[in-house]
Design a protein around this motif. Structure first.
Motif, PDB file in Angstrom:
ATOM      1  N   MET A 180       1.881  23.116  -5.783  1.00  0.00           N
ATOM      2  CA  MET A 180       2.889  22.092  -5.909  1.00  0.00           C
ATOM      3  C   MET A 180       2.325  20.937  -6.727  1.00  0.00           C
ATOM      4  N   ARG A 181       3.156  20.388  -7.573  1.00  0.00           N
ATOM      5  CA  ARG A 181       2.772  19.295  -8.449  1.00  0.00           C
ATOM      6  C   ARG A 181       2.510  18.029  -7.640  1.00  0.00           C
ATOM      7  N   GLU A 182       1.416  17.364  -7.933  1.00  0.00           N
ATOM      8  CA  GLU A 182       1.084  16.115  -7.245  1.00  0.00           C
ATOM      9  C   GLU A 182       1.643  14.919  -8.022  1.00  0.00           C
ATOM     10  N   LEU A 183       1.982  13.882  -7.303  1.00  0.00           N
ATOM     11  CA  LEU A 183       2.522  12.680  -7.922  1.00  0.00           C
ATOM     12  C   LEU A 183       1.379  11.778  -8.352  1.00  0.00           C
ATOM     13  N   LYS A 184       1.432  11.324  -9.613  1.00  0.00           N
ATOM     14  CA  LYS A 184       0.302  10.582 -10.146  1.00  0.00           C
ATOM     15  C   LYS A 184       0.603   9.125 -10.472  1.00  0.00           C
ATOM     16  N   ASN A 185       1.857   8.763 -10.558  1.00  0.00           N
ATOM     17  CA  ASN A 185       2.139   7.390 -10.954  1.00  0.00           C
ATOM     18  C   ASN A 185       3.443   6.890 -10.344  1.00  0.00           C
ATOM     19  N   ILE A 186       3.764   5.666 -10.649  1.00  0.00           N
ATOM     20  CA  ILE A 186       4.953   5.019 -10.072  1.00  0.00           C
ATOM     21  C   ILE A 186       6.228   5.749 -10.477  1.00  0.00           C
ATOM     22  N   GLU A 187       6.315   6.143 -11.738  1.00  0.00           N
ATOM     23  CA  GLU A 187       7.512   6.839 -12.212  1.00  0.00           C
ATOM     24  C   GLU A 187       7.747   8.119 -11.414  1.00  0.00           C
ATOM     25  N   GLU A 188       6.703   8.895 -11.198  1.00  0.00           N
ATOM     26  CA  GLU A 188       6.843  10.133 -10.434  1.00  0.00           C
ATOM     27  C   GLU A 188       7.167   9.850  -8.965  1.00  0.00           C
ATOM     28  N   ARG A 189       6.622   8.766  -8.433  1.00  0.00           N
ATOM     29  CA  ARG A 189       6.944   8.403  -7.051  1.00  0.00           C
ATOM     30  C   ARG A 189       8.421   8.056  -6.927  1.00  0.00           C
ATOM     31  N   ILE A 190       8.968   7.376  -7.911  1.00  0.00           N
ATOM     32  CA  ILE A 190      10.400   7.047  -7.901  1.00  0.00           C
ATOM     33  C   ILE A 190      11.219   8.333  -7.963  1.00  0.00           C
ATOM     34  N   LEU A 191      10.849   9.256  -8.835  1.00  0.00           N
ATOM     35  CA  LEU A 191      11.564  10.527  -8.946  1.00  0.00           C
ATOM     36  C   LEU A 191      11.470  11.324  -7.649  1.00  0.00           C
ATOM     37  N   ASP A 192      10.291  11.333  -7.070  1.00  0.00           N
ATOM     38  CA  ASP A 192      10.054  12.020  -5.802  1.00  0.00           C
ATOM     39  C   ASP A 192      10.998  11.493  -4.721  1.00  0.00           C
ATOM     40  N   ARG A 193      11.055  10.196  -4.602  1.00  0.00           N
ATOM     41  CA  ARG A 193      11.881   9.585  -3.559  1.00  0.00           C
ATOM     42  C   ARG A 193      13.371   9.736  -3.872  1.00  0.00           C
ATOM     43  N   ALA A 194      13.731   9.713  -5.146  1.00  0.00           N
ATOM     44  CA  ALA A 194      15.134   9.927  -5.521  1.00  0.00           C
ATOM     45  C   ALA A 194      15.567  11.336  -5.108  1.00  0.00           C
ATOM     46  N   LEU A 195      14.730  12.321  -5.382  1.00  0.00           N
ATOM     47  CA  LEU A 195      15.043  13.700  -5.006  1.00  0.00           C
ATOM     48  C   LEU A 195      15.123  13.836  -3.486  1.00  0.00           C
ATOM     49  N   ASN A 209      10.083  -2.462  -6.767  1.00  0.00           N
ATOM     50  CA  ASN A 209      11.176  -3.381  -7.067  1.00  0.00           C
ATOM     51  C   ASN A 209      12.237  -2.664  -7.893  1.00  0.00           C
ATOM     52  N   VAL A 210      13.462  -3.131  -7.803  1.00  0.00           N
ATOM     53  CA  VAL A 210      14.538  -2.586  -8.626  1.00  0.00           C
ATOM     54  C   VAL A 210      14.161  -2.687 -10.100  1.00  0.00           C
ATOM     55  N   SER A 211      13.462  -3.751 -10.465  1.00  0.00           N
ATOM     56  CA  SER A 211      13.056  -3.922 -11.867  1.00  0.00           C
ATOM     57  C   SER A 211      12.144  -2.785 -12.332  1.00  0.00           C
ATOM     58  N   ALA A 212      11.357  -2.203 -11.440  1.00  0.00           N
ATOM     59  CA  ALA A 212      10.505  -1.069 -11.815  1.00  0.00           C
ATOM     60  C   ALA A 212      11.362   0.134 -12.199  1.00  0.00           C
ATOM     61  N   ILE A 213      12.444   0.340 -11.477  1.00  0.00           N
ATOM     62  CA  ILE A 213      13.339   1.448 -11.816  1.00  0.00           C
ATOM     63  C   ILE A 213      13.997   1.193 -13.165  1.00  0.00           C
ATOM     64  N   ASN A 214      14.424  -0.038 -13.385  1.00  0.00           N
ATOM     65  CA  ASN A 214      15.018  -0.389 -14.680  1.00  0.00           C
ATOM     66  C   ASN A 214      13.999  -0.267 -15.811  1.00  0.00           C
ATOM     67  N   TYR A 215      12.742  -0.540 -15.528  1.00  0.00           N
ATOM     68  CA  TYR A 215      11.686  -0.444 -16.535  1.00  0.00           C
ATOM     69  C   TYR A 215      11.446   1.021 -16.937  1.00  0.00           C
ATOM     70  N   TYR A 216      11.364   1.903 -15.954  1.00  0.00           N
ATOM     71  CA  TYR A 216      11.052   3.307 -16.234  1.00  0.00           C
ATOM     72  C   TYR A 216      12.253   4.126 -16.687  1.00  0.00           C
ATOM     73  N   PHE A 217      13.445   3.701 -16.289  1.00  0.00           N
ATOM     74  CA  PHE A 217      14.648   4.475 -16.588  1.00  0.00           C
ATOM     75  C   PHE A 217      15.716   3.548 -17.135  1.00  0.00           C
ATOM     76  N   ARG A 218      16.280   3.895 -18.261  1.00  0.00           N
ATOM     77  CA  ARG A 218      17.297   3.047 -18.876  1.00  0.00           C
ATOM     78  C   ARG A 218      18.610   3.062 -18.124  1.00  0.00           C
ATOM     79  N   SER A 219      18.890   4.185 -17.445  1.00  0.00           N
ATOM     80  CA  SER A 219      20.153   4.303 -16.717  1.00  0.00           C
ATOM     81  C   SER A 219      19.967   5.247 -15.535  1.00  0.00           C
TER      82      SER A 219
END
Length: 194
Positions: free
Chosen positions: A1-16, A39-49
């Motif tokens: 299983m793929r391990e999470l390495k950064n904030i972006e992947e942690r956001i995707l992990d939790r979204a799923l 923060n919500v701003s982190a999600i806006n930073y990593y993802f445009r929409s």
């Protein structure tokens, strides 16, 4: 299983995770931020929409599908080993990310217009075909008997990981890899006994 390495992947992990928990792809950004401890701003930073984030959740899902496919395509493994290892990976992933069915269903709805969704469907169908081919090699019986055993196998992998009350039952043992492997070995052996 793929391990999470950064904030972006942690956001995707939790979204799923939240998509599975809520049985919907429609999760508020604030809810995802809270679950990911950002923060919500982190999600806006990593993802445009939100749509871009959903697309990346599907890409994250695809990476895990490819792990299962690599097991099923491995010619060095016997059909029984392929079933055991692939089923374990599927169950582990489903327990960790209960959003599988939600992502698959959403991808079905969007597959005509979205390449990523089409890829989720195609790869999922390939897993199903390869699992069925492995089972067929081990169960050379008539079609009715094979269909029943195929249903038992797939149900025994999917139901325990999708059942919401699993933590309230003895099914919690499935979160332990060794116990899960033992469960899968017993399942596979029972399908091939007379």
């Amino acid at each position: 299983m793929r391990e999470l390495k950064n904030i972006e992947e942690r956001i995707l992990d939790r979204a799923l995770y939240l998509m599975g928990k809520n049985k919907s792809c429609n999760i508020a950004i604030r809810t995802i931020a809270k679950e990911a401890d950002v923060n919500v701003s982190a999600i806006n930073y990593y993802f445009r929409s939100k749509d871009e984030m959903l697309n990346l959740v599907k890409e994250f899902y695809i990476q895990n599908i490819l792990t299962v496919l690599s097991i099923l395509r491995d010619e060095a493994c016997s059909p029984k080993e392929k079933l055991l290892l692939a089923a374990n990976e599927i169950m582990e992933y489903s327990l960790r990310f209960p959003g599988n069915r939600v992502i698959y269903t959403h991808s079905l709805e969007c597959s005509d217009d979205d390449k990523t969704s089409r890829r989720v469907i195609d790869l999922s169908e390939e897993i199903g075909s390869l699992l069925k081919a492995c089972l067929r090699k081990l169960i050379p019986e008539d079609d009715d008997n094979f269909r029943f055993k195929h249903l038992i196998f797939t149900s025994s992998i999917n139901y325990p990981t999708e059942y919401e009350g699993i933590t309230e039952t003895d099914g919690l043992f499935l979160t332990d890899r060794e116990a899960r492997i033992e469960y899968l070995n017993l399942l596979i052996d029972s399908l091939f006994s007379d």
